[in-house]
Design a protein around this motif. Structure first.
Motif, mmCIF file in Angstrom:
data_model
loop_
_atom_site.group_PDB
_atom_site.id
_atom_site.type_symbol
_atom_site.label_atom_id
_atom_site.label_comp_id
_atom_site.label_asym_id
_atom_site.label_seq_id
_atom_site.Cartn_x
_atom_site.Cartn_y
_atom_site.Cartn_z
ATOM 1 N N PHE A 199 0.843 -1.192 0.000
ATOM 2 C CA PHE A 199 0.000 0.000 0.000
ATOM 3 C C PHE A 199 0.882 1.247 0.000
ATOM 4 O O PHE A 199 1.801 1.356 0.821
ATOM 5 N N ARG A 200 0.594 2.183 -0.914
ATOM 6 C CA ARG A 200 1.271 3.471 -0.863
ATOM 7 C C ARG A 200 0.728 4.258 0.312
ATOM 8 O O ARG A 200 -0.476 4.491 0.422
ATOM 9 N N VAL A 201 1.621 4.695 1.204
ATOM 10 C CA VAL A 201 1.177 5.316 2.453
ATOM 11 C C VAL A 201 0.524 6.669 2.207
ATOM 12 O O VAL A 201 -0.362 7.073 2.959
ATOM 13 N N ASP A 202 0.917 7.369 1.136
ATOM 14 C CA ASP A 202 0.270 8.654 0.872
ATOM 15 C C ASP A 202 -1.177 8.491 0.412
ATOM 16 O O ASP A 202 -1.916 9.471 0.327
ATOM 17 N N ARG A 203 -1.610 7.242 0.124
ATOM 18 C CA ARG A 203 -2.998 6.964 -0.231
ATOM 19 C C ARG A 203 -3.785 6.376 0.943
ATOM 20 O O ARG A 203 -4.954 6.034 0.794
ATOM 21 N N VAL A 204 -3.121 6.239 2.094
ATOM 22 C CA VAL A 204 -3.761 5.717 3.301
ATOM 23 C C VAL A 204 -4.317 6.877 4.120
ATOM 24 O O VAL A 204 -3.674 7.920 4.247
ATOM 25 N N SER A 205 -5.510 6.699 4.678
ATOM 26 C CA SER A 205 -6.085 7.701 5.565
ATOM 27 C C SER A 205 -6.848 7.008 6.688
ATOM 28 O O SER A 205 -7.187 5.829 6.588
ATOM 29 N N GLU A 206 -7.069 7.733 7.754
ATOM 30 C CA GLU A 206 -7.825 7.236 8.914
ATOM 31 C C GLU A 206 -7.281 5.917 9.464
ATOM 32 O O GLU A 206 -8.046 4.990 9.729
ATOM 33 N N PRO A 207 -5.962 5.801 9.637
ATOM 34 C CA PRO A 207 -5.440 4.544 10.204
ATOM 35 C C PRO A 207 -5.809 4.424 11.679
ATOM 36 O O PRO A 207 -5.757 5.404 12.422
ATOM 37 N N GLY A 208 -6.183 3.231 12.079
ATOM 38 C CA GLY A 208 -6.534 3.011 13.480
ATOM 39 C C GLY A 208 -6.219 1.597 13.907
ATOM 40 O O GLY A 208 -6.625 0.625 13.245
ATOM 41 N N ALA A 209 -5.469 1.461 14.988
ATOM 42 C CA ALA A 209 -5.160 0.135 15.522
ATOM 43 C C ALA A 209 -6.424 -0.476 16.117
ATOM 44 O O ALA A 209 -7.242 0.223 16.724
ATOM 45 N N THR A 210 -6.601 -1.780 15.945
ATOM 46 C CA THR A 210 -7.808 -2.465 16.407
ATOM 47 C C THR A 210 -7.683 -2.981 17.833
ATOM 48 O O THR A 210 -8.689 -3.351 18.447
ATOM 49 N N GLY A 211 -6.456 -3.041 18.349
ATOM 50 C CA GLY A 211 -6.252 -3.631 19.670
ATOM 51 C C GLY A 211 -6.059 -5.135 19.621
ATOM 52 O O GLY A 211 -5.791 -5.764 20.646
ATOM 53 N N VAL A 212 -6.170 -5.723 18.422
ATOM 54 C CA VAL A 212 -6.028 -7.179 18.266
ATOM 55 C C VAL A 212 -4.580 -7.486 17.905
ATOM 56 O O VAL A 212 -4.084 -7.077 16.847
ATOM 57 N N ARG A 213 -3.905 -8.217 18.770
ATOM 58 C CA ARG A 213 -2.525 -8.621 18.519
ATOM 59 C C ARG A 213 -2.511 -9.834 17.588
ATOM 60 O O ARG A 213 -3.503 -10.561 17.470
ATOM 61 N N PHE A 214 -1.378 -10.054 16.934
ATOM 62 C CA PHE A 214 -1.265 -11.201 16.041
ATOM 63 C C PHE A 214 0.174 -11.689 16.001
ATOM 64 O O PHE A 214 1.099 -10.956 16.365
ATOM 65 N N VAL A 215 0.346 -12.935 15.573
ATOM 66 C CA VAL A 215 1.675 -13.496 15.359
ATOM 67 C C VAL A 215 2.050 -13.244 13.910
ATOM 68 O O VAL A 215 1.296 -13.604 12.990
ATOM 69 N N LYS A 216 3.177 -12.591 13.685
ATOM 70 C CA LYS A 216 3.554 -12.209 12.332
ATOM 71 C C LYS A 216 3.734 -13.430 11.434
ATOM 72 O O LYS A 216 4.392 -14.400 11.799
ATOM 73 N N ARG A 217 3.118 -13.354 10.251
ATOM 74 C CA ARG A 217 3.302 -14.385 9.241
ATOM 75 C C ARG A 217 4.676 -14.212 8.589
ATOM 76 O O ARG A 217 5.301 -13.160 8.697
ATOM 77 N N GLU A 218 5.116 -15.239 7.888
ATOM 78 C CA GLU A 218 6.407 -15.182 7.212
ATOM 79 C C GLU A 218 6.204 -14.703 5.789
ATOM 80 O O GLU A 218 5.536 -15.349 4.984
ATOM 81 N N LEU A 219 6.759 -13.544 5.478
ATOM 82 C CA LEU A 219 6.713 -13.015 4.121
ATOM 83 C C LEU A 219 7.640 -13.863 3.251
ATOM 84 O O LEU A 219 8.760 -14.162 3.659
ATOM 85 N N PRO A 220 7.188 -14.270 2.054
ATOM 86 C CA PRO A 220 8.006 -15.183 1.243
ATOM 87 C C PRO A 220 9.308 -14.596 0.713
ATOM 88 O O PRO A 220 10.103 -15.310 0.107
ATOM 89 N N MET A 221 9.553 -13.298 0.934
ATOM 90 C CA MET A 221 10.796 -12.662 0.478
ATOM 91 C C MET A 221 11.040 -11.433 1.344
ATOM 92 O O MET A 221 10.209 -11.104 2.189
#
Length: 324
Positions: A199-221
């Motif tokens: 995602f291009r960050v300059d196109r992101v708006s209204e970001p909000g954390a949900t409070g839901v934690r997660f275990v990071k997935r493994e990015l294939p690269m």
């Protein structure tokens, strides 16, 4: 001052001023005995603060550079100044310090009191930054919200405006913020689409954390390679340029070019005394050739043709402007 933690913080704040403090003056300022000052100095050293003592009538204490960076104590004015500076820089991707500046800003804004946060916001709104490149500019508050969610890690919701103008709401597991030198990108796992996305960050708006934690997935690269592959599918082109001149060396180039050198000086693939670079770019040819010109080293564009033409047009305009 009988509260030891408060006294240590006050002592540390004084020592961070670039001067040498006589023990008697410190004792007077903190309203304790010289013996207490010596004990407090020992406590600071145990905590990793490199406090140097000098003997004699003019001797005293001062904070010096150490092997590691200990926590700093900032007063209100210093905290506001640093936050404003980090915000101003974080809105653009600054080579070499981009991710560190965003992490520092996220940490600082997390602990800023409300009164200082309002001052920072007021100062920020009273200034105007010159947009670079295609004019894409990132709200530092968006960057810090995303950076905090990445560090959590915590699922993130935001509004997103795609390249074709379609607006949507996204729920993602943020993985990494990546700077390309002119733009910020978020690499994240899109929960609704069940796949990795950029995602291009300059196109992101209204970001909000949900409070839901997660275990990071493994990015294939690597996140950087993931972004590069996405850009190659989004209208990028291969830049091929040689920086020329007998005095040209790789270390004469800025960092964003040094890491893209493909031919070392004197290896036969570049012009004598030159350094050749090749890299993918999504910037407009007009902006990129102006950026290359600002390096201050003579250069020759080999391709693509659009960049060659942009260099020709820019050179003609500059010649006309000079009256030559």
């Amino acid at each position: 001052m009988t509260d030891t933690p408060a006294r240590l913080l006050s002592l540390l704040s004084l020592l961070q001023t670039p001067r040498e403090w006589p023990g008697s003056e410190l004792a007077e300022r903190l309203r304790v005995s010289a013996r207490t000052i010596r004990r407090d100095i020992d406590r600071l050293r145990e905590l990793g603060y490199p406090v140097e003592a000098t003997l004699g009538a003019e001797g005293g204490y001062r904070l010096v550079a150490g092997a590691a960076m200990p926590p700093l104590v900032l007063d209100d004015e210093e905290a506001v100044a640093i936050a404003v500076g980090l915000r101003a820089g974080a809105g653009h991707a600054i080579e070499g310090v981009e991710e560190a500046s965003v992490r520092a800003l996220a940490k600082l804004e997390q602990v800023l009191p409300g009164r200082l946060r309002r001052r920072v916001g007021a100062l920020q709104s009273a200034t105007v930054a010159v947009a670079r490149g295609d004019g894409a500019r990132v709200d530092p508050r968006t960057l810090t919200a995303i950076a905090s969610a990445v560090a959590g890690p915590e699922r993130l919701r935001f509004a997103y405006l795609a390249r074709d103008g379609v607006a949507s709401r996204r729920l993602v597991e943020p993985y990494r913020l990546v700077s390309t030198g002119s733009r910020w990108y978020l690499v994240a796992y899109d929960m609704e689409r069940g796949d990795w996305r950029t995602f291009r960050v300059d196109r992101v708006s209204e970001p909000g954390a949900t409070g839901v934690r997660f275990v990071k997935r493994e990015l294939p690269m690597d996140a950087e390679e993931f972004v590069r592959r996405g850009l190659r599918g989004g209208g990028t082109y291969l830049v091929d340029v040689t920086f020329t001149g007998d005095a040209c060396r790789e270390d004469a180039l800025p960092g964003w070019l040094r890491e893209r050198v493909v031919v070392e000086p004197g290896s036969g693939g570049a012009e004598p005394g030159g350094v050749r670079v090749r890299f993918e770019s999504a910037d407009s040819p007009e902006w990129l050739v102006a950026r290359l010109a600002l390096v201050g080293v003579p250069f020759r564009v080999h391709g693509p043709e659009a960049l060659v033409e942009a260099a020709r047009v820019l050179g003609s305009r500059l010649t006309e402007a000079s009256g030559a």
